[in-house]
Design an enzyme around this catalytic site. Structure first.
Site, PDB file in Angstrom:
ATOM      1  N   GLY B 113      56.882  43.471 -83.752  1.00 33.33           N
ATOM      2  CA  GLY B 113      58.012  42.841 -84.426  1.00 33.33           C
ATOM      3  C   GLY B 113      58.484  43.643 -85.630  1.00 33.33           C
ATOM      4  O   GLY B 113      59.585  43.439 -86.130  1.00 33.33           O
ATOM      5  N   CYS B 143      54.958  43.770 -76.394  1.00 34.60           N
ATOM      6  CA  CYS B 143      54.413  43.580 -75.044  1.00 34.60           C
ATOM      7  C   CYS B 143      55.260  44.309 -74.014  1.00 34.60           C
ATOM      8  O   CYS B 143      54.740  45.002 -73.150  1.00 34.60           O
ATOM      9  CB  CYS B 143      54.313  42.093 -74.714  1.00 34.60           C
ATOM     10  SG  CYS B 143      55.774  41.127 -75.142  1.00 34.60           S
ATOM     11  N   ASN B 144      56.586  44.185 -74.124  1.00 32.54           N
ATOM     12  CA  ASN B 144      57.453  44.849 -73.150  1.00 32.54           C
ATOM     13  C   ASN B 144      57.364  46.364 -73.264  1.00 32.54           C
ATOM     14  O   ASN B 144      57.319  47.071 -72.254  1.00 32.54           O
ATOM     15  CB  ASN B 144      58.917  44.405 -73.352  1.00 32.54           C
ATOM     16  CG  ASN B 144      59.189  43.055 -72.748  1.00 32.54           C
ATOM     17  OD1 ASN B 144      59.065  42.862 -71.543  1.00 32.54           O
ATOM     18  ND2 ASN B 144      59.539  42.089 -73.588  1.00 32.54           N
ATOM     19  N   ARG B 171      60.346  36.371 -70.908  1.00 35.62           N
ATOM     20  CA  ARG B 171      60.122  34.926 -71.072  1.00 35.62           C
ATOM     21  C   ARG B 171      60.906  34.536 -72.324  1.00 35.62           C
ATOM     22  O   ARG B 171      61.135  35.357 -73.219  1.00 35.62           O
ATOM     23  CB  ARG B 171      58.637  34.616 -71.193  1.00 35.62           C
ATOM     24  CG  ARG B 171      57.951  35.133 -72.465  1.00 35.62           C
ATOM     25  CD  ARG B 171      58.029  34.158 -73.600  1.00 35.62           C
ATOM     26  NE  ARG B 171      57.336  34.598 -74.807  1.00 35.62           N
ATOM     27  CZ  ARG B 171      57.883  35.337 -75.759  1.00 35.62           C
ATOM     28  NH1 ARG B 171      59.111  35.806 -75.614  1.00 35.62           N
ATOM     29  NH2 ARG B 171      57.199  35.632 -76.853  1.00 35.62           N
ATOM     30  N   GLY B 198      63.610  50.535 -74.573  1.00 41.14           N
ATOM     31  CA  GLY B 198      63.664  51.944 -74.178  1.00 41.14           C
ATOM     32  C   GLY B 198      63.475  52.865 -75.375  1.00 41.14           C
ATOM     33  O   GLY B 198      62.528  53.651 -75.429  1.00 41.14           O
ATOM     34  N   HIS B 223      56.579  38.385 -68.488  1.00 44.72           N
ATOM     35  CA  HIS B 223      57.835  39.076 -68.249  1.00 44.72           C
ATOM     36  C   HIS B 223      57.775  39.680 -66.843  1.00 44.72           C
ATOM     37  O   HIS B 223      56.698  39.896 -66.295  1.00 44.72           O
ATOM     38  CB  HIS B 223      58.027  40.229 -69.249  1.00 44.72           C
ATOM     39  CG  HIS B 223      57.898  39.832 -70.685  1.00 44.72           C
ATOM     40  ND1 HIS B 223      58.700  38.885 -71.280  1.00 44.72           N
ATOM     41  CD2 HIS B 223      57.065  40.270 -71.663  1.00 44.72           C
ATOM     42  CE1 HIS B 223      58.378  38.764 -72.552  1.00 44.72           C
ATOM     43  NE2 HIS B 223      57.386  39.592 -72.809  1.00 44.72           N
ATOM     44  N   ASN B 304      52.851  38.378 -71.843  1.00 45.97           N
ATOM     45  CA  ASN B 304      53.365  38.696 -73.181  1.00 45.97           C
ATOM     46  C   ASN B 304      52.398  38.292 -74.298  1.00 45.97           C
ATOM     47  O   ASN B 304      52.495  38.795 -75.409  1.00 45.97           O
ATOM     48  CB  ASN B 304      54.700  37.991 -73.405  1.00 45.97           C
ATOM     49  CG  ASN B 304      54.626  36.507 -73.108  1.00 45.97           C
ATOM     50  OD1 ASN B 304      54.430  36.112 -71.946  1.00 45.97           O
ATOM     51  ND2 ASN B 304      54.736  35.677 -74.131  1.00 45.97           N
TER      52      ASN B 304
END
Lengths: 365, 365, 365, 365
Positions: B113, B143-144, B171, B198, B223, B304
């Site tokens: 974050g 997480c992503n 999510r 990305g 996700h 996630n």
């Protein structure tokens, strides 16, 4: 130390796998094996965990072997090796298994998806353990009925219950289901009033004056019940909470502790390290519960996947008669599963909400 | 046996409580305590579980004490007692804590974050453990982004990756949230293309040619990512699966094993007895993955809540420098957490689906 | 004024009832009647609205009459009275109806649930109206394929399309369904890559270089598509938007106007007074669409219940040959249905988002 | 023909835009304009539809103009031009507007989000139109309270109502909301019993003996209410249905007609061509409603976006006093909006379900 009860589980789904784990957790029981017909990750995982897996049908056996599942044998072999079989097959299928179980001379426990008539006895441990002693079969009632019987019996035992009217908001399908079994963005009321849970509770406690109405909501886990109860006499909120706490498998929760919704209790169970995040207790909101004169209003949430598990364990002891005292069986089961009487400490009892007093100024003339 | 690393966790939420449990599971680490400002069931449960709880602020301390939470002290005391603090406070708040950590001379790990600029180093164990050795701070990416880096690095290490274009279906909120943080019956595309993941992956592996597009779906956990990859050369499906399996924290799953959706993996984790049902691995569908010439198409699901946990553990070792070899740290972490390379056995590799060949007859003239 | 085309609709479900209303809205068509086998509110309402209702089967006729539905006759009588029948029966059932239609010498239009082989011709008005002229049958492709063909053809017509790779996030079931047809709190990826929509688009435009991947999300209305397109040459965002606007039934929307999710467009349709809240247009986000060199990235939402309706109307004219020019048929259809080229005015074209430039600084060495 | 009432609407959201359309549909009213502060598609669409748009604040005016919205003026100008302003601003904001309305000498109608004390009068047309005649202000109660008053008043007028206990399953947020206002996969019980709706109903009908409990479900449209009513005497199901049908804005529906859930009524409204798919009626399930001795059990669904619209229209006439007879105002409003007494024909009254008789054999001794 009493003899070890040899237990088998037929049907390794949402209920079956939990019953299997709970049996393993009991000192006086041995899980001989589980039986099913499916051959996917659910059974593969059981094998990985060292649980003997049997095939419920010959066709099933072929499919399971070709899926690489090592079989311990077929159902009839499991039945030859157990004292009690817990039938957790899908609703209505259990009925067709009864003769098979009888033929092998094993005692059988069925789930709430079957009719009361199948066994002639419906079971909730605290309510009627004694009447199940030594029987060949019984039926553990459904998650909604089990929760209904627990809280209403708590009030009945305290001499407080006159009549109860409930509204049950049920989960629509189980969390793992992904094959078009759900409902989306709607609520679906049941076709008739009363819904089956009220009459079903009467199969356990015949003289309950109870009526239920039910609907399915757009969520996948836990039910929420609301009750309007006519008491036999005025009672203080404190007295009601005492009666509920005195009942096994009812645990108080409080909004004041941050437990504000169904998913709060699910997270709490994970934080408590419960296996699969299971909640065996009926979680009653102590600081929402309200008494007004002889009327009692309360709400609680029920883990539809877990609440009947301890009842199945007690039913095993009752049928075999190895433990004559229901309270003792409940004590053993709950100790093994870590069942609690209250989820959060310190147990600061809420004072009857001020707003309530005002809200019940009642009709204005 | 190497020295024990003393670790503190600031922010005991979805990530913080998992990091705390994972630290406790490591032989070379000690959880000195966790710190937060909330006073509800989440912290009460930590106390019940014997975890020393500190207050992140003086106001928080007062509220927590009045809620009956026994405090081990305040954050500054925790900071005096640890080698490393893992900051799991809400996004953007961590940044304001950095000076506080520096003042106490403790090394600090932040979460996705926060911005890359806060620490100047963004971390994914396999990709850049070495560059984090001995640093004062690092940031474990989201997480992503973590999942993105894992699978793309697997292809890159195998010399197969030319460029990657991904679509991420996220999510919407966490399972425990009930206070109006969700979306309902809709999908919400992110405001801009590319989405941040990305560019964020490039903070870990600068020379990745990657573009991501993302949307939030109406579900609360895991996700789903879809990737279209240009390979450096034609490759067989088998070669791609080998490359993915060679990478830690990527585990193959198969529809053929009954893993057909996000909630299948959630149920699988419960069946495997994972604490909180956590999945630390990126679960790639081996029998959906498809290669056509130099194009690779695949999809996987990411937990996630859990995928970044092992990365935080490795980051602790990297900053303290107690383990110089990233592979060794990963080995220790994964052994302690039970991380797997494949979820189901036997590992029957799927043959490239017949339908694919036909589907890719390609343009008809 | 040209002759009036007599049209019947077989299957009065989500698509059928919309086709019926759209036929009624055309000056050159007459809705002779609709046919079905169900006897609930859906057909009762059709009768109340004055639509002649026929029974598709003799058994259906009995049930419908006993439900108090006044029948205009049975399907064979409807077939004797029409020039064209639009088959909107459930997937796969249409195929079995073809012979029946042929026997009555009526031209027939099928929906995307049927295979291309059934008719040998798959239809999207702008793409191949001419090749359907005078044919006995055609198939209007599915909602996802129709949207895919519209935007890719827009790029192709502008000479910009090299190849396209898409990810389709589909709705799980229709809004009215309440009988266990949904999925809950999950995302379900399709079993194979490519999903059928890509090859299906090639049945309309054979030389499209397109691959699609798809998943079902936990929502009930509208699909969301993401596309990564390789252009034949670098192009400005402005040029792409011009190409999309030049195509009928594509309408631009902007986050800047408050259209930020699938349900925003649903509310917008209601505000516009659209019947049933239908959106016939593919709604492309103009201010999310991004071009980087020869790569184009964009996303749009598709009303799965409505997007194929205007195509069915054009297909009726094409088969009967009453209008030889596809553009003229599209013009008539869109005028009658109020189809728009842009949803919000003034049409302030967004400047390419600043963030984009930065985001595409690209790989760092 | 009576004089035309000049009406303004302040707050053009879910309720405001519906009130505006309903005012336009009345022969004796004129919509002078609507006022708001937002500048997105909702207001742009109003402009496109030819509705005069005003700015509620000077800052709002600037933002709206810069968004290309043509303003007819500011709120104070609208207030100078109307007889009645209908305040549909968000909850609690309306209160701060009262003085502004008074200063302009316009009569004002507020919504259920405001407190009863704000106006001293709470309105449901059938229940207390007369007491609102000539007043300067009134408050149209919330959707849940409006529905509660309608059905309970129907029973009260028939001399059948002794006391009523209700459970309300509310929708969580509105269909258009996408900005984190929802709940996901849970049910959230209200903080206290009774919930506000019961006492709120008493602000309209003081001598109602009513208690409500409420929870939010994971769906976005329509509420579901369950009632347990103590009757003054035994009554037949037929008599209850007659009493409900005699009440305006209550319409019977039947599962037998395929109306089986909340989303069935939503689809039905679309099929009926209702603007925005609105249902102004409380839809009571006639074939679920059950009477047992002096106890009545029933359930209905309420369109939270539309049910209060006709009440607002009647409130306009009541305050201005142009129509002295409430029944006449209701007749006009309902004729203009197409409100119905029954949704499906033929109106085959269900016979009390056989199962019921059995289910109510009642307690077994």
């Amino acid at each position: 130390m009493d003899q070890t009860i040899r237990v088998g589980v037929n049907g390794y789904g949402v209920i079956g796998k939990r019953v299997a784990d709970a049996v393993t957790a009991q000192q006086d029981m041995e899980l001989v094996g589980v039986s099913d017909v499916i051959s996917d990750y659910r059974l593969t995982t059981a094998v990985c965990r060292g649980i003997p897996v049997y095939a419920s049908t010959t066709e099933g056996a072929a499919a399971m072997r070709s899926a690489g599942i090592t079989l311990a044998g077929e159902l009839h072999q499991l039945l030859d090796a157990v004292d009690v079989i817990v039938d957790c097959t899908p609703a209505k299928i259990g009925a067709s298994n009864l003769e098979h179980y009888r033929a092998h001379g094993v005692k059988a426990i069925f789930q709430g998806g079957e009719k009361h008539a199948l066994t002639g006895h419906s079971f909730v441990a605290h309510a009627n353990y004694a009447t199940a002693l030594g029987r060949d079969t019984t039926r553990v009632v459904s998650c909604n009925t089990t929760a209904t019987v627990r809280t209403l019996t708590a009030l009945k035992d305290a001499g407080l219950l006159a009549k109860a009217r409930g509204v049950l908001i049920r989960r629509a399908t189980d969390p793992w289901e992904s094959d078009h079994s759900g409902i989306m963005n709607t609520v679906v009321p049941e076709a008739a009033i009363p819904s089956h849970q009220g009459p079903d509770a009467q199969t356990v406690v015949p003289d309950l004056d109870v009526v239920t109405m039910a609907a399915k909501g757009s969520h996948t886990q836990n039910h929420l019940h609301y009750w309007t109860v006519e008491l036999t006499r005025p009672a203080a909120q404190e007295e009601i909470l005492d009666a509920l706490e005195a009942m096994p498998r009812i645990a108080l929760v409080r909004r004041a502790d941050g437990i504000v919704a169904l998913n709060s209790t699910i997270e709490l169970m994970r934080d408590l390290g419960r296996p699969r995040g299971d909640m065996y207790e009926v979680a009653v909101w102590a600081d929402i519960l309200t008494v007004h004169g002889t009327e009692l209003f309360y709400t609680y949430t029920v883990d539809n996947q877990a609440v009947v598990i301890p009842e199945n364990i007690d039913a095993i002891r009752a049928l075999t008669g190895t433990v004559r005292d229901g309270a003792e069986s409940i004590r053993r089961t709950d100790a093994a599963l870590g069942v609690r009487a209250e989820f959060l400490t310190p147990a600061q009892r809420p004072v009857g909400a001020q707003t309530t007093a005002h809200a019940f100024e009642g009709p204005r003339s």
